[in-house]
Design an enzyme around this catalytic site. Structure first.
Site, PDB file in Angstrom:
ATOM      1  N   LYS A 103       7.927 -12.942   9.181  1.00 31.71           N
ATOM      2  CA  LYS A 103       7.748 -11.601   8.590  1.00 31.71           C
ATOM      3  C   LYS A 103       8.967 -10.722   8.878  1.00 31.71           C
ATOM      4  CE  LYS A 103       5.654  -8.034   6.656  1.00 31.71           C
ATOM      5  NZ  LYS A 103       6.255  -6.826   7.037  1.00 31.71           N
ATOM      6  N   GLU A 114      14.223  -7.913   2.704  1.00 32.79           N
ATOM      7  CA  GLU A 114      13.807  -6.703   1.951  1.00 32.79           C
ATOM      8  C   GLU A 114      14.910  -5.632   2.069  1.00 32.79           C
ATOM      9  OE1 GLU A 114       9.749  -5.301   2.991  1.00 32.79           O
ATOM     10  OE2 GLU A 114      10.636  -3.353   3.390  1.00 32.79           O
ATOM     11  N   HIS A 173      11.555 -11.712   6.498  1.00 35.41           N
ATOM     12  CA  HIS A 173      11.149 -11.135   5.204  1.00 35.41           C
ATOM     13  C   HIS A 173      11.620  -9.683   5.109  1.00 35.41           C
ATOM     14  CE1 HIS A 173       8.466  -8.400   3.027  1.00 35.41           C
ATOM     15  NE2 HIS A 173       8.304  -9.371   2.141  1.00 35.41           N
ATOM     16  N   ASN A 174      11.376  -8.933   6.160  1.00 35.30           N
ATOM     17  CA  ASN A 174      11.765  -7.522   6.122  1.00 35.30           C
ATOM     18  C   ASN A 174      13.282  -7.352   6.092  1.00 35.30           C
ATOM     19  OD1 ASN A 174       9.016  -7.068   6.342  1.00 35.30           O
ATOM     20  ND2 ASN A 174       9.285  -5.308   7.677  1.00 35.30           N
ATOM     21  N   SER A 198       2.368  -8.554   4.278  1.00 34.90           N
ATOM     22  CA  SER A 198       3.305  -7.777   3.475  1.00 34.90           C
ATOM     23  C   SER A 198       2.720  -7.433   2.119  1.00 34.90           C
ATOM     24  CB  SER A 198       4.609  -8.546   3.271  1.00 34.90           C
ATOM     25  OG  SER A 198       5.452  -7.794   2.411  1.00 34.90           O
TER      26      SER A 198
HETATM   27  C1  6PG Z   1       5.964  -4.996   3.842  1.00 36.02           C
HETATM   28  C2  6PG Z   1       6.944  -3.969   4.333  1.00 36.02           C
HETATM   29  C3  6PG Z   1       6.306  -3.140   5.394  1.00 36.02           C
HETATM   30  C4  6PG Z   1       6.983  -1.818   5.582  1.00 36.02           C
HETATM   31  C5  6PG Z   1       8.264  -1.895   6.351  1.00 36.02           C
HETATM   32  C6  6PG Z   1       9.192  -0.792   5.976  1.00 36.02           C
HETATM   33  O1  6PG Z   1       6.334  -6.159   3.952  1.00 36.02           O
HETATM   34  O2  6PG Z   1       4.898  -4.640   3.353  1.00 36.02           O
HETATM   35  O3  6PG Z   1       8.058  -4.592   4.849  1.00 36.02           O
HETATM   36  O4  6PG Z   1       6.212  -3.938   6.513  1.00 36.02           O
HETATM   37  O5  6PG Z   1       7.165  -1.210   4.376  1.00 36.02           O
HETATM   38  O6  6PG Z   1       7.903  -1.747   7.696  1.00 36.02           O
HETATM   39  O7  6PG Z   1      10.244  -0.873   6.811  1.00 36.02           O
HETATM   40  P1  6PG Z   1      11.263   0.289   7.074  1.00 36.02           P
HETATM   41  O8  6PG Z   1      10.459   1.529   7.375  1.00 36.02           O
HETATM   42  O9  6PG Z   1      12.039  -0.196   8.231  1.00 36.02           O
HETATM   43  O10 6PG Z   1      12.036   0.449   5.811  1.00 36.02           O
END
Ligand code: 6PG
Length: 482
Positions: A183, A190, A186-187, A128
């Site tokens: 991960k 996010e 984590h997302n 990430s």
């Molecule tokens: C990271 C982000 C990366 C990416 C996501 C965006 O940890 O660096 O999470 O993995 O930006 O895939 O996700 P979406 O396109 O679903 O918003």
């Protein structure tokens, strides 16, 4: 001298990870399916480095030191399986394949087991931090075949972000798909953090009538508080950014959110495991609702929807919003860690939650000062069931509660949608309520379907059925729970 690691896939994340590895003294062999990309990379960003190219997987494998380490930085899904199949005949027992994409963790479970049968180790790792993180220090969350960890540890920890104290934001997460699972969470977090920020932004813009400049100052200021985080920081930057005509660019961006699926997987997993991951799920649904732009435009007209201005002292409201955001964020992380605990128990992963917080402390998209406090909470009590019970977080929740309720109530009153902020508060209200109305719900289930209930005045595990109408039977249905 042979290469330390081969990297397949020269899109931006792959290229930047390779350059990062090179900076840290590792010799990387770079391969891409399209040969021209290898040349472009070698003649461009990789010029005057120790990076070498390979025009086939075979050439790459021949150039690697044993045990060979091959990292796939390709699109998640079938492409990963296809590269694995091509690599199997080229590799020896004890060699290691690493998948650094955003893979759904059941796929990693499957691949670890499949390659184990062939004597090849497999690591599925979350990476990430976007392009910048990949280049200068991402958060890295590896899991899979534990035998492979010692061999890849110097590389992955070497290139990862470091905390202020110099600790690497990379550690072994657990067996099978544990790394990709973490991960995924984590997302999901996010998604929740981003939506919470967006809700505060909409309250300030539509309720308080604040300009992009005003809000930029607010977010920059919040970034000096407990909310200090990458996402708050970039929000301030975004609000400052002007289009060619001098107007804030953010105001011209179409309000429909995209998503690649990781937040959705987190929500699905929570439903599967029976964990009330309300905030992240709401954030996924908020993206879905945002994408119904045409319907929303028509419905606004149909209902004559307007937002009443929020009266009162603007600075007081802004501070209440900060508190509502902070408290909601605590709930989001508390729910995310509940999900990880349940998954860890069910899969036998033995996740170390303090280490997870440490891995997220730097490099990744959700990096924040807050994660340092989460790490401390798990150091004090590794088994804490609800992060909000930790003394540090409990004090914040209690201090913020009044302002949080005020913001939630006002948003409902004036018509500003704040699904994450309000559902987080409902979650806390539910979690801190000893008696919920599920007694009535159980009675309803028993009434119409003889699903049975337990009683407060009897031992747990003893089930009762009542013939509520006098016309039903006395035969109970089975009592299983999913
Ligand atoms: C990271 C982000 C990366 C990416 C996501 C965006 O940890 O660096 O999470 O993995 O930006 O895939 O996700 P979406 O396109 O679903 O918003």
């Amino acid at each position: 001298m042979k290469g330390d690691i081969g990297v397949v896939g020269l899109a931006v994340m792959g290229q930047n990870l390779i350059l990062n590895m090179n900076d840290h003294g590792f010799k990387v062999v770079a391969h891409n399916r399209t040969a021209a990309k290898v040349d472009q990379f070698l003649e461009g960003p990789a010029k005057d480095t120790n990076i070498v190219g390979a025009y086939s997987l075979q050439e790459m494998v021949e150039k690697l030191e044993t045990p060979r380490k091959v990292m796939l930085m390709v699109r998640a899904g079938d492409v990963v399986d296809s590269f694995i199949e091509q690599l199997i005949p080229l590799l020896d027992k004890g060699d290691i394949i690493i998948d650094g994409g955003n893979t759904n963790y059941p796929d990693t479970n499957r691949r670890v087991a499949y390659l184990r049968e062939k004597g090849i180790h497999f690591i599925g790792t979350g990476v990430s931090g976007g392009e910048e993180g990949a280049r200068f220090g991402p958060s890295i969350m590896p899991g899979g075949s534990p035998e492979a960890w010692e061999a890849v540890k110097p590389i992955l920890q070497g290139i990862s972000a470091k905390t202020d104290k110099g600790e690497p934001c990379c550690d072994w997460v657990g067996n099978d798909g544990a790394g990709h699972f973490v991960k995924m969470v984590h997302n999901g977090i996010e998604y929740g953090d981003m939506q919470l920020i967006c809700e505060a932004y909409q309250f300030m813009q539509d309720g308080l009538g604040m300009s992009a400049d005003d809000m930029q100052k607010v977010f920059a200021d919040w970034n000096t508080t407990e909310l200090d985080s990458y996402l708050v920081e970039i929000t301030a930057d975004i609000l400052k950014y002007r289009d060619e005509d001098g107007a804030p660019l953010v105001d011209k961006i179409l309000d429909t959110a995209g998503q690649k699926g990781t937040g959705k997987w987190t929500g699905i997993n929570a439903l599967d495991l029976g964990i009330p991951l309300t905030l992240i799920s709401e954030s996924v649904f908020s993206r879905c609702l945002s994408s119904m732009k045409d319907q929303r435009v028509a419905a606004e007209k149909l209902f004559g929807k307007t937002v009443q201005p929020v009266e009162g002292d603007q600075q007081e409201w802004v501070d209440a919003l900060r508190q509502a955001l902070l408290a909601s964020k605590i709930i989001s992380y508390a729910q995310g860690f509940m999900l990880m605990r349940e998954a860890s128990n069910q899969n036998g992963w033995d996740l170390n939650y303090g280490n997870v917080a440490l891995m997220w402390r730097g490099g990744c998209i959700i990096r924040s000062a807050f994660l340092g406090n989460i790490r401390d909470a798990f150091e004090n009590d590794a088994e804490i069931a609800f992060l909000g019970s930790d003394p540090y977080f409990k004090a914040i929740l209690e201090n913020c509660l009044g302002a949080w309720r005020k913001v939630a109530a006002k948003s409902l009153e004036v018509g500003i949608p704040m699904p994450c902020t309000t559902s987080a508060l409902s979650f806390l209200d539910g979690y801190t309520t000893a008696r919920l109305p599920a007694n009535l719900l159980q009675a309803q289930r028993d009434y119409f379907g003889a699903h049975t209930y337990e009683r407060l005045d009897r031992e747990r595990g003893e089930f009762f059925h009542t013939n509520w109408t006098g016309t039903g039977g006395d035969t109970a249905s089975t009592t299983y729970d999913v």
